[in-house]
Design an enzyme around this catalytic site. Structure first.
Site, short mmCIF file in Angstrom:
data_model
loop_
_atom_site.label_atom_id
_atom_site.label_comp_id
_atom_site.label_asym_id
_atom_site.label_seq_id
_atom_site.Cartn_x
_atom_site.Cartn_y
_atom_site.Cartn_z
N ARG A 206 2.93 3.47 47.86
CA ARG A 206 4.07 3.96 48.40
C ARG A 206 2.33 4.24 49.30
NH1 ARG A 206 8.02 6.93 47.95
NH2 ARG A 206 9.92 6.45 46.04
N HIS B 100 15.87 8.62 50.02
CA HIS B 100 16.31 9.36 50.92
C HIS B 100 17.00 8.67 52.64
CE1 HIS B 100 13.89 11.88 48.40
NE2 HIS B 100 14.57 12.96 48.54
N HIS C 274 6.37 7.37 52.23
CA HIS C 274 6.28 6.08 52.81
C HIS C 274 5.82 5.15 54.09
CE1 HIS C 274 9.96 5.69 49.88
NE2 HIS C 274 10.21 6.93 50.72
O1 LIG Z 1 12.30 6.34 47.86
P1 LIG Z 1 12.59 7.87 48.53
O2 LIG Z 1 12.39 8.53 49.88
O3 LIG Z 1 10.83 8.96 48.29
O4 LIG Z 1 13.49 8.57 47.33
C1 LIG Z 1 13.06 8.87 46.05
C2 LIG Z 1 14.32 9.12 45.41
O5 LIG Z 1 14.93 7.78 45.63
C3 LIG Z 1 16.10 7.94 44.75
O6 LIG Z 1 17.83 6.76 45.15
C4 LIG Z 1 16.48 8.59 43.83
O7 LIG Z 1 17.80 8.37 43.24
C5 LIG Z 1 15.33 9.95 43.47
O8 LIG Z 1 15.39 9.81 41.97
C6 LIG Z 1 14.80 9.59 43.97
O9 LIG Z 1 13.55 10.78 43.99
#
Ligand SMILES: O=P(O)(O)OC[C@H]1O[C@@H](O)[C@H](O)[C@@H](O)[C@@H]1O
Length: 302
Positions: free
Chosen positions: A23, A59, A120
């Site tokens: 990240r 997300h 990201h």
């Molecule tokens: O990869 P991203 O966009 O940061 O999202 C993280 C989220 O991804 C989800 O798949 C998880 O259920 C969450 O617990 C987590 O916070």
């Protein structure tokens, strides 16, 4: 939609473990790409410090799979009622353009926001977006979920859990720590209060298992059959009352803080919370609304 969200999130976890993406908010501190003086400064926010690996974005994936289901279902519904005349065919095309435009506007906003808060890299959100749509499309070809028995729900839950645990153990056996990203988050997050236990890989897994279990219990319960599958189930007033009550219930439920001093307890409570939320909104609340409408009708008859 719940099936797609749960299996999509689970797929995201497995992909995250396989791809082990960095990240930006921690990568920028560790890379040797920059001289010390030219190192870019990345702002962090209270939602920046995600603890799972970065690729693909959970997300972006969650948003694309859920919205894909909503848009395609709405279009299927509209198509079946709009094929009679040229005018309604044009209206259908207009609706299709509006819904897909809304879909892409939402997705682009989600992707930009994830990159903006430094959780990201752009390719990670794009990958999440594409895999999310593929998962949703795949479920379009699995009609058996609509009439799944409680046994099937339990079997799927056991499969999802055992696959994830076996995969975790396999990685450990290969001398690879699947929770490496949690250490990175703890090291590089600007504020320890921004590290949330609910972002860890196992918290998401238990939340999803709870949701699927709660849904299975609900749709196979007697109270669901009496309310949603009964004659009240297709009334607009019933649907509107359920929506209002459910949205209020979800807002209140969100206020419940879970103790996070023990990880194991947090996971168990995450499971219970998701299971009870699903059971509540799919079975209990519709049943209460159904009783209310029935009581009203009875009074009117008297
Ligand atoms: O990869 P991203 O966009 O940061 O999202 C993280 C989220 O991804 C989800 O798949 C998880 O259920 C969450 O617990 C987590 O916070």
């Amino acid at each position: 939609m719940i099936w797609v969200a749960v299996v999509g999130d689970w797929t995201n976890l497995i992909f995250k473990w396989i791809l082990s993406g960095q990240r930006p908010y921690w990568w920028v501190h560790e890379t040797h790409l920059f001289q010390n003086s030219s190192k870019p400064h990345l702002d962090q926010f209270h939602i920046t410090c995600e603890t799972g690996p970065g690729s693909p974005s959970g997300h972006a994936m969650g948003s694309s799979c859920v919205w894909y289901v909503i848009v395609t279902s709405a279009l299927n519904f509209a198509r079946s009622s709009c094929i009679s005349s040229v005018q309604s065919f044009q209206r259908f095309h207009l609706l299709r353009s509006i819904l897909w435009t809304a879909f892409w506007v939402i997705q682009i906003n989600v992707c930009i926001s994830r990159v903006f808060i430094a959780t990201h890299f752009p390719h990670q959100v794009l990958l999440g977006l594409v895999i999310g749509m593929l998962v949703a499309e795949a479920f379009d070809h699995i009609p058996c979920i609509y009439n799944a028995s409680l046994k099937l729900y339990l079997q799927v839950n056991v499969f999802l859990l055992s696959f994830a645990v076996c995969f975790y153990l396999l990685l450990k056996l290969l001398d690879f720590d699947p929770l490496w990203s949690v250490t990175k988050a703890k090291t590089w997050c600007a504020n320890p209060d921004w590290i949330h236990l609910d972002t860890t890989p196992f918290a998401g897994l238990w939340r999803n298992l709870g949701a699927l279990f709660g849904l299975g219990l609900a749709v196979n319960s007697e109270i669901f059959i009496q309310s949603c599958k009964g004659k009240n189930g297709c009334k607009t007033i019933f649907k509107l009352m359920c929506m209002t009550a459910n949205l209020t219930f979800l807002q209140l439920y969100d206020l419940i803080e879970m103790p996070n001093h023990s990880e194991a307890l947090f996971y168990i409570l995450s499971f219970c919370k998701s299971a009870s939320v699903l059971f509540g909104i799919v079975a209990v609340i519709p049943y209460c609304v159904h009783l209310l409408i029935r009581e009203d009708e009875r009074k009117l008859r008297l």
